[in-house]
Structure formats: structure tokens, C-alpha cells
Design a protein around this motif. Structure first.
Motif, PDB file in Angstrom:
ATOM      1  N   ARG A  68       0.825  -1.213   0.000  1.00  0.00           N
ATOM      2  CA  ARG A  68       0.000   0.000   0.000  1.00  0.00           C
ATOM      3  C   ARG A  68       0.861   1.266   0.000  1.00  0.00           C
ATOM      4  NH1 ARG A  68       1.372   1.833   4.800  1.00  0.00           N
ATOM      5  NH2 ARG A  68       1.218   0.512   6.635  1.00  0.00           N
ATOM      6  N   ASN A  70       0.353   5.510   1.176  1.00  0.00           N
ATOM      7  CA  ASN A  70      -0.420   6.657   1.673  1.00  0.00           C
ATOM      8  C   ASN A  70       0.426   7.904   1.468  1.00  0.00           C
ATOM      9  OD1 ASN A  70      -2.679   5.221   2.619  1.00  0.00           O
ATOM     10  ND2 ASN A  70      -1.558   4.639   4.476  1.00  0.00           N
ATOM     11  N   ILE A 101       2.521   0.556  -8.223  1.00  0.00           N
ATOM     12  CA  ILE A 101       1.513   1.232  -7.414  1.00  0.00           C
ATOM     13  C   ILE A 101       1.525   2.714  -7.781  1.00  0.00           C
ATOM     14  CG2 ILE A 101       2.970   1.768  -5.418  1.00  0.00           C
ATOM     15  CD1 ILE A 101       0.805   0.570  -3.651  1.00  0.00           C
ATOM     16  N   SER A 107      -4.059   7.663  -1.686  1.00  0.00           N
ATOM     17  CA  SER A 107      -3.719   6.323  -1.185  1.00  0.00           C
ATOM     18  C   SER A 107      -4.002   5.291  -2.271  1.00  0.00           C
ATOM     19  CB  SER A 107      -4.495   6.002   0.091  1.00  0.00           C
ATOM     20  OG  SER A 107      -5.860   5.895  -0.194  1.00  0.00           O
ATOM     21  N   SER A 109      -3.349   0.775  -3.210  1.00  0.00           N
ATOM     22  CA  SER A 109      -2.841  -0.520  -2.730  1.00  0.00           C
ATOM     23  C   SER A 109      -2.961  -1.558  -3.838  1.00  0.00           C
ATOM     24  CB  SER A 109      -3.604  -0.979  -1.485  1.00  0.00           C
ATOM     25  OG  SER A 109      -4.953  -1.196  -1.789  1.00  0.00           O
TER      26      SER A 109
END
Lengths: 183, 311
Positions: A68, A70, A101, A107, A109
């Protein structure tokens, strides 16, 4: 020679003391390593990852590993961590390629393929815990002056009681446990 | 032996006279300092300027190497670091064979002790595979220790013993760490070993370096013992260890040991009052109690120091 040892018994004792200690501990370590069963469960771990809520990170959701991102509030250089799997059957560490990504979004993921089902319990099914090497020994003035820095700082290990299994080909002080491969 | 013919005979005569008139080493030292030899006084300025000049030359060389480093090939990097170190070592040995230049040997061995290990590390960095820096340090320090100590066996120069023993301890410490000795046991074992060897050195013509090793050994030993007993039921035993070390300092005739053990005792009292009295009677009272104990210990330490002086 006999006279030298007799006349300098204190000096000889002083020089021999650390060597004897090294020998005793070396033998004790070998005996404890020889008596332990090696691990059988594969482990997934990462390096260069500092468990922050922002930037890149890993989550395990429903036994699946997710990579992920952020976005932090301020602009900062975000370095991708590296992901590894240690498979005891092959006695080798393999790097796992991370999925792409989108780090322009707030954000994002993506699941990490090829890892299998993970369990994040502290102990593996065969009773091992994953540790960074430095958690094994204390440091003080003497280890800093004459110990050459602790080599354990750069090791990733699997420990079961006194038995230590050092992961091969990994030398990083920032290794961090992700999960045990259970399927 | 009324008219000594050489240094050894002169030393034997001095020690006979000192014993007959109950003169201590400190008294001889104090008298020599009070009446310094005129020749020595006139030599201090050129010596300081000489050391300063050598430091500038050394610093300039290091800066120059640093500026050119990225443009140098691997063999050039090794030659430029290890080469001057080896040459300084050979020059040091040559000066030992000539009474006129014997004082130049220590700075030359110092330069060699810095540059030779540096050159060896550069060699390993440029040519060796693997990233086990600790193994590299074990190899380098072990080899340099052997080089200095073997040379010491032939030339009996204190500076050779000092650097040889320094590298020896570095190699042995790493060996212990790699053998799996825990940090605390390593500190206790190596600290005790250094103190024993310092005690042996103190009884030889190389006694000038003994206080340094007493200092390192005792700090390492006391620090490591404290690490073992800290926050355990055995922490009271540290009081006995530090006090025992103070008595040992009188027995070993070492003021260095006395200073370190007094410091350890004072530090321990700080820990002890913080651990057990801070929340019981109140911190201010604990501080006052500690202050009283500090005064008592410092008085005791001064008394013991006098004992060392008169022994």
C-alpha cells in the motif's frame, strides 16, 4: 619455555582469559545449534521499511499480502522497501518483485502475487520467532571499542529457545517480519 | 657499582639509593620536575614545532588523497594508503637502530598504526567479495597486532607494545563477539584481561602505558558488571565490587584504578538513590543523603590516594 610460563603466569592468564572465553562460547553455540531442529516454515520479511502510516507499507488482509501507499502531507523522498521470502526447504532467500503502485494518488494498494497465504502470529507453526540480530546481545563500552560493532546488527534470524537460525545472504539492520507462509 | 657505566647500572644504583632512603617514585618525579634538566627545557620548543609540522604534513597528505580519491584506480588507492604506512614502519625500525633518531620512532609507529590498517581495509574494500565488515576488521587488526608484537619481541620499544596490544584487543574482542560471547560477558572478560596485563606491564620498563590500560580495563569491567546487575536483586552486590576495586587500587598501586572505581561508586550511589529512595522519602532528602555519601567517599578516596603515595 616452561620457565617463561612460570615467571609470567599472571600475564599468560590475562592473555589466555578472553581466548578461553571465546573457545567455550564457540563450543557451547555449536552444541546448541547442533541439538536444534531447523525451521520448516517459510517466512516473508522486508528491509528498508520503518512501519510508518505514510509512504509505502504492507498489510496482511484475509491472509493475503497487500502493498500500500499513503501520500504524506509534505513532499518527501519515499524509497520503496524490499520484500523477501526465506524458504527453508531451499535454504535460500529470494527477493519478491513488488507490484506497480500509483503514488500520485492520496492512497493506493495492490496485492502482492506469488506469496501464498500468510499468518502474522509471533510464533511460526514450528515454534520459531523472527528477529533482527541486534535484539540478541547487549552492547557496552568494550563491545563498541573492541567488538568491531556487533555483527548481529546485520543479521535476520529465526530463533527457537536457544537455537538460532541465521538467514543466508541477508545483511541488513532493518529487516522486519511480515508473516509466516502457511499455505 | 659506584660509577655506573650504562643505563641499566644507573637504574640499579638509583633503585638501591631509593630503597635505602625510603624515597618513592613520586618524590623522584616531583624533584625532577622541580629541577628540570636545562638541556630538556631548551628542547621543548623545537619538539613542539616539530610535532606541529609533522601534523600539518600528515593532514595535507590526507587532504590531498581525499581530493584525488575518486580519480584513483584500485591499486593506486591501496598503494597510497598502505605504502606510506609500511614505509613509516620500516623507518621506525631503522631509527631504533640509531641512538640519535630513536625519539622519532614513536611518531613513525603512530603514523604506521593509522595508515597500515587503513590501507588493508582499502585493499579488502577494493578486491574482496562479501560484506562482512567485522571479519575484515578481525583479519586486519589480527595481522597488524602480530606485526607490532613480533617487532616488539625484537626491539622492546614501549610504543610497539602499546599499538600491538591495542590491535590485539581489537582482534580478540571481535573474535569473542563472533564466537557468540554476549556483550556483558565480553566486557567483563576483556576488561579483566586488560587489567591483568596492565598489572604485568606495570612491573616492567614499559610501565608508562600501564595507567592507560588500567583505565580502559577497569571502566570496561565495571561498566559491564553494572549492565549485568542493573535493575536486578543483585544490584547491591555492585557496591561490593566498586569498593573492592578501590581496595585493589591500593594493592596494585594504581591511582588510575582508584579514580575509576571512585567514579563507579559515585555513579552507583546516584543509581541506588534514584532506584530505591526517590519515591519513598522524597527526592530532595535522597539527594541530601547522596551528597553526604559523596563527601564521605571523596574523603576516603583522598585517604587511599595518600596510602598509594606513601606505599
Amino acid at each position: 619455555m616452561k620457565n617463561f610460563f612460570k615467571e609470567n603466569a599472571v600475564l599468560v592468564a590475562g592473555i589466555a582469559l578472553p581466548l578461553m572465553l571465546a573457545l567455550v562460547f564457540f563450543m557451547a553455540t555449536r552444541v546448541s545449534e547442533g541439538s536444534g531442529e531447523p525451521p520448516t516454515t517459510a517466512v516473508v520479511f522486508t528491509t528498508g521499511y520503518y512501519d510508518s502510516n505514510v509512504g509505502y507499507g504492507f498489510d496482511v488482509k484475509d491472509n493475503k499480502l497487500v502493498f500500500r501507499f499513503n501520500k504524506p502531507d509534505y513532499n518527501s523522498h519515499m524509497q520503496k522497501p524490499r520484500l523477501y521470502i526465506y524458504e527453508p526447504s531451499k535454504k535460500a532467500v529470494r527477493e519478491i518483485e513488488l507490484p506497480d503502485i500509483d503514488n500520485t494518488k492520496k492512497s493506493a494498494s495492490a496485492p502482492v502475487p506469488g506469496v501464498g497465504k500468510l499468518n502474522t502470529l509471533e510464533k511460526s507453526p514450528d515454534g520459531f520467532v523472527f528477529e533482527q540480530g541486534s535484539s540478541g546481545g547487549g552492547s557496552n563500552l568494550m563491545t563498541e571499542l573492541f567488538g568491531g560493532g556487533s555483527r548481529y546488527r546485520n543479521q535476520c534470524i529465526m530463533r527457537k529457545d536457544v537455537y538460532r537460525h541465521v538467514l543466508p545472504d541477508v545483511s541488513d539492520y532493518s529487516c522486519r517480519f511480515i508473516g509466516w507462509v502457511v499455505e | 657499582m659506584i660509577n655506573p657505566q650504562n643505563k641499566n647500572e644507573a637504574l640499579a644504583l638509583i633503585s638501591d639509593i631509593a630503597r635505602s632512603f625510603d624515597i618513592t617514585l613520586d618524590e623522584i618525579g616531583a624533584y625532577l620536575n622541580k629541577n628540570p634538566a636545562p638541556e630538556k627545557v631548551s628542547k621543548w620548543l623545537p619538539r613542539i614545532l616539530g610535532y606541529l609540522g609533522a601534523t600539518f604534513v600528515f593532514g595535507g597528505l590526507a587532504l590531498f588523497i581525499g581530493m584525488q580519491w575518486d580519480d584513483l584506480s584500485s591499486p593506486a588507492r591501496v598503494i597510497i594508503t598502505y605504502g606510506p604506512g609500511l614505509i613509516a614502519f620500516i623507518l621506525g625500525i631503522i631509527t631504533l637502530n640509531d641512538e640519535r633518531f630513536i625519539r622519532a620512532s614513536t611518531p613513525l609507529f603512530l603514523k604506521s598504526a593509522i595508515l597500515q590498517p587503513t590501507g588493508m581495509f582499502v585493499y579488502l574494500h577494493e578486491y574482496a567479495d562479501g560484506n562482512d565488515g567485522q571479519l575484515a576488521a578481525l583479519l586486519v587488526f589480527g595481522l597488524v597486532a602480530i606485526q607490532f608484537l613480533v617487532t616488539f619481541c625484537f626491539y622492546r620499544r614501549t610504543s610497539l607494545l602499546f599499538f600491538g596490544y591495542l590491535f590485539w584487543n581489537s582482534a580478540v574482542g571481535i573474535l569473542m563477539d563472533r564466537a557468540g560471547v554476549s556483550g556483558e560477558i565480553l566486557g567483563i572478560g576483556l576488561g579483566l584481561s586488560i587489567m591483568i596485563v596492565a598489572w604485568a606491564m606495570d612491573r616492567t620498563p614499559h610501565r608508562a602505558i600501564a595507567p592507560f590500560w588500567y583505565f580502559i580495563g577497569s571502566i570496561g569491567l565495571l561498566w559491564s558488571i553494572f549492565d549485568v546487575v542493573e535493575h536486578t536483586a543483585l544490584d547491591m552486590s555492585y557496591l561490593a565490587v566498586a569498593t573492592g576495586m578501590m581496595f585493589l587500587s591500593v594493592r596494585m598501586q594504581s591511582r588510575t584504578l582508584l579514580i575509576v572505581s571512585t567514579g563507579a561508586l559515585l555513579g552507583y550511589l546516584g543509581y541506588f538513590t534514584d532506584e530505591y529512595f526517590k519515591d519513598v522519602i522524597g527526592w530532595p532528602i535522597a539527594l541530601m543523603v547522596m551528597g553526604g555519601m559523596l563527601i564521605g567517599i571523596s574523603y576516603w578516596a583522598v585517604k587511599m590516594s595518600r596510602k598509594i603515595k606513601t606505599a
